[in-house]
Enzyme design. Structure first.
Site, PDB file in Angstrom:
ATOM      1  N   ASP A  39       5.713  -9.863  10.006  1.00 42.35           N
ATOM      2  CA  ASP A  39       5.744  -9.148  11.289  1.00 42.35           C
ATOM      3  C   ASP A  39       6.617  -9.798  12.364  1.00 42.35           C
ATOM      4  O   ASP A  39       6.789  -9.238  13.448  1.00 42.35           O
ATOM      5  CB  ASP A  39       4.291  -8.971  11.816  1.00 42.35           C
ATOM      6  N   HIS A  67       7.246 -14.473   2.461  1.00 38.51           N
ATOM      7  CA  HIS A  67       7.219 -13.154   1.809  1.00 38.51           C
ATOM      8  C   HIS A  67       8.238 -12.221   2.441  1.00 38.51           C
ATOM      9  O   HIS A  67       8.060 -11.007   2.462  1.00 38.51           O
ATOM     10  CB  HIS A  67       5.806 -12.546   1.908  1.00 38.51           C
ATOM     11  N   CYS A 108      24.217   0.113  -1.422  1.00 34.72           N
ATOM     12  CA  CYS A 108      25.399  -0.646  -0.945  1.00 34.72           C
ATOM     13  C   CYS A 108      25.020  -1.951  -0.251  1.00 34.72           C
ATOM     14  O   CYS A 108      25.868  -2.662   0.271  1.00 34.72           O
ATOM     15  CB  CYS A 108      26.199   0.236   0.031  1.00 34.72           C
ATOM     16  N   THR A 158      -5.504 -17.123   6.378  1.00 32.02           N
ATOM     17  CA  THR A 158      -5.104 -16.694   5.044  1.00 32.02           C
ATOM     18  C   THR A 158      -6.283 -16.807   4.085  1.00 32.02           C
ATOM     19  O   THR A 158      -7.062 -17.759   4.144  1.00 32.02           O
ATOM     20  CB  THR A 158      -3.910 -17.501   4.498  1.00 32.02           C
ATOM     21  N   SER A 159      -6.409 -15.833   3.182  1.00 30.20           N
ATOM     22  CA  SER A 159      -7.495 -15.870   2.186  1.00 30.20           C
ATOM     23  C   SER A 159      -7.151 -16.850   1.064  1.00 30.20           C
ATOM     24  O   SER A 159      -7.948 -17.081   0.168  1.00 30.20           O
ATOM     25  CB  SER A 159      -7.706 -14.465   1.607  1.00 30.20           C
ATOM     26  N   ASN A 167     -10.285 -19.957  10.263  1.00 33.33           N
ATOM     27  CA  ASN A 167     -10.510 -18.677   9.591  1.00 33.33           C
ATOM     28  C   ASN A 167     -11.875 -18.151  10.013  1.00 33.33           C
ATOM     29  O   ASN A 167     -12.738 -18.915  10.424  1.00 33.33           O
ATOM     30  CB  ASN A 167     -10.465 -18.897   8.064  1.00 33.33           C
ATOM     31  N   ALA A 187      -8.545 -16.756  15.256  1.00 30.23           N
ATOM     32  CA  ALA A 187      -7.411 -17.667  15.435  1.00 30.23           C
ATOM     33  C   ALA A 187      -7.059 -17.854  16.915  1.00 30.23           C
ATOM     34  O   ALA A 187      -6.856 -18.982  17.378  1.00 30.23           O
ATOM     35  CB  ALA A 187      -6.210 -17.122  14.680  1.00 30.23           C
TER      36      ALA A 187
HETATM   37  N1  APR Z   1      -8.736 -15.032  12.912  1.00 24.63           N
HETATM   38  C1  APR Z   1      -8.689 -15.871  11.844  1.00 24.63           C
HETATM   39  N2  APR Z   1      -8.784 -15.456  10.555  1.00 24.63           N
HETATM   40  C2  APR Z   1      -8.938 -14.132  10.359  1.00 24.63           C
HETATM   41  C3  APR Z   1      -9.000 -13.190  11.416  1.00 24.63           C
HETATM   42  C4  APR Z   1      -8.894 -13.697  12.738  1.00 24.63           C
HETATM   43  N3  APR Z   1      -8.942 -12.884  13.809  1.00 24.63           N
HETATM   44  N4  APR Z   1      -9.174 -11.944  10.876  1.00 24.63           N
HETATM   45  C5  APR Z   1      -9.196 -12.108   9.536  1.00 24.63           C
HETATM   46  N5  APR Z   1      -9.064 -13.410   9.223  1.00 24.63           N
HETATM   47  C6  APR Z   1      -8.986 -14.031   7.903  1.00 24.63           C
HETATM   48  C7  APR Z   1      -9.788 -13.357   6.823  1.00 24.63           C
HETATM   49  O1  APR Z   1     -11.094 -13.926   6.774  1.00 24.63           O
HETATM   50  C8  APR Z   1      -8.990 -13.706   5.564  1.00 24.63           C
HETATM   51  O2  APR Z   1      -9.402 -14.958   5.033  1.00 24.63           O
HETATM   52  O3  APR Z   1      -7.629 -13.938   7.493  1.00 24.63           O
HETATM   53  C9  APR Z   1      -7.561 -13.841   6.077  1.00 24.63           C
HETATM   54  C10 APR Z   1      -6.683 -12.661   5.720  1.00 24.63           C
HETATM   55  O4  APR Z   1      -6.510 -12.690   4.326  1.00 24.63           O
HETATM   56  P1  APR Z   1      -5.506 -11.644   3.642  1.00 24.63           P
HETATM   57  O5  APR Z   1      -5.712 -10.302   4.264  1.00 24.63           O
HETATM   58  O6  APR Z   1      -5.663 -11.815   2.177  1.00 24.63           O
HETATM   59  O7  APR Z   1      -4.074 -12.113   4.110  1.00 24.63           O
HETATM   60  P2  APR Z   1      -3.125 -13.188   3.430  1.00 24.63           P
HETATM   61  O8  APR Z   1      -3.904 -14.383   3.003  1.00 24.63           O
HETATM   62  O9  APR Z   1      -2.010 -13.412   4.373  1.00 24.63           O
HETATM   63  O10 APR Z   1      -2.575 -12.400   2.148  1.00 24.63           O
HETATM   64  C11 APR Z   1      -1.561 -13.034   1.395  1.00 24.63           C
HETATM   65  O11 APR Z   1      -1.264 -11.010   0.101  1.00 24.63           O
HETATM   66  O12 APR Z   1      -1.143  -8.720   0.062  1.00 24.63           O
HETATM   67  C12 APR Z   1      -0.390  -9.884   0.037  1.00 24.63           C
HETATM   68  O13 APR Z   1       1.830 -10.176   0.674  1.00 24.63           O
HETATM   69  C13 APR Z   1       0.552  -9.960   1.196  1.00 24.63           C
HETATM   70  O14 APR Z   1       1.203 -11.903   2.475  1.00 24.63           O
HETATM   71  C14 APR Z   1       0.097 -11.195   1.960  1.00 24.63           C
HETATM   72  C15 APR Z   1      -0.619 -11.992   0.878  1.00 24.63           C
END
Ligand code: APR
Length: 248
Positions: free
Chosen positions: A105, A120, A131, A189-190, A214, A233
């Site tokens: 983003d 990514h 092209c 991130t998850s 998280n 966050a």
């Molecule tokens: N603050 C902190 N953490 C948060 C918040 C918040 N406001 N809202 C959600 N989360 C946490 C969730 O608990 C989860 O652990 O952010 C994490 C989001 O996880 P994903 O949706 O799996 O995102 P990500 O880890 O970036 O996914 C990795 O998967 O689908 C692909 O390419 C895509 O880059 C992405 C990759």
């Protein structure tokens, strides 16, 4: 409990020489961009196969209609939140050097961070399948789906679809950064998608302290992470920076 961890994180960051961050979709949730997994995750509504490159190449119109069009509408409007701004402040303080982000983003750059590895790829640009002409996503008209280049070729976002290689330079540099930082902040991130999810392990192997921010625990928690500061966050970053200020 969380207050103690805020204080601990502030102390650790104040003493750190070289901080890196790995961010995921969670850091952009407070900017109105839904995560992929967990509460309100995109993959609860849309089949993840829409992010496969083969599905895109088989039927680009379908993937544009179901996934990419909505992403464009959401990202075009999104602004950095306190999570992004907190990392920009850490760079201003000379603490944070590089962000490895899984997000496409562009909000870290918009917040002011100057060294962002887009693991990514980026949604900011589209590329013609025929092209290779590039066009900024914000300038792409959606009068026709899929949108086409002047040459008639179909545009694809410069994101890394499932089934595509991580750009080699991004992978190599991320490993270098992970190997040389003394703290890695792992935010929103998850930690389920590799090889991005390996980076905290690489940092840990090289002696770094891993601080997770998280809403929930992840596979890193209790194994790779030294501690998890539970919370949003934006709120956690504000609290840590306020605590760092009181220490200064
Ligand atoms: N603050 C902190 N953490 C948060 C918040 C918040 N406001 N809202 C959600 N989360 C946490 C969730 O608990 C989860 O652990 O952010 C994490 C989001 O996880 P994903 O949706 O799996 O995102 P990500 O880890 O970036 O996914 C990795 O998967 O689908 C692909 O390419 C895509 O880059 C992405 C990759």
């Amino acid at each position: 409990m969380t207050d103690d961890l805020i204080r601990k994180a502030a102390k650790d960051l104040a003493a750190a020489k070289s901080v890196a961050a790995l961010t995921g979709a969670g850091i952009s949730v407070e900017s109105g961009i839904p995560p992929f997994r967990g509460r309100g995750g995109i993959w609860e509504k849309i089949d993840p196969s829409y992010a496969d490159i083969d599905r895109f190449m088989r039927n680009p119109a379908d993937v544009w209609n179901v996934l990419i069009k909505e992403m464009k509408e959401i990202i075009d409007k999104a602004k950095p939140n306190d999570g992004h701004k907190g990392l920009a402040k850490l760079e201003e303080l000379g603490k944070l050097n590089t962000i490895i982000t899984q997000n496409v983003d562009g909000l870290h750059q918009m917040a002011g961070n100057t060294d962002v590895i887009e693991f990514h790829g980026t949604f900011a640009w589209q590329r013609c399948l025929d092209c290779d002409e590039r066009c900024e996503t914000s300038k792409v008209e959606l009068t026709e789906i899929p949108p086409r280049c002047k040459c008639g070729g179909i545009y694809r976002p410069e994101v890394i679809f499932f089934g595509e290689m991580i750009p080699y330079k991004a992978l190599l540099r991320s490993k270098e950064i992970a190997s040389s930082c003394d703290i890695m902040l792992v935010i929103g991130t998850s930690a389920t998608v590799h090889p991005a999810a390996m980076m905290p392990g690489v940092a840990k192997e090289n002696g770094a302290k891993i601080i997770e921010i998280n809403l929930d625990e992840t596979p890193l928690t209790g194994h790779i992470s030294d501690y998890l500061v539970k919370g949003k966050a934006g709120q956690v970053m504000n609290a840590i920076l306020a605590e760092m200020e009181s220490l200064a």
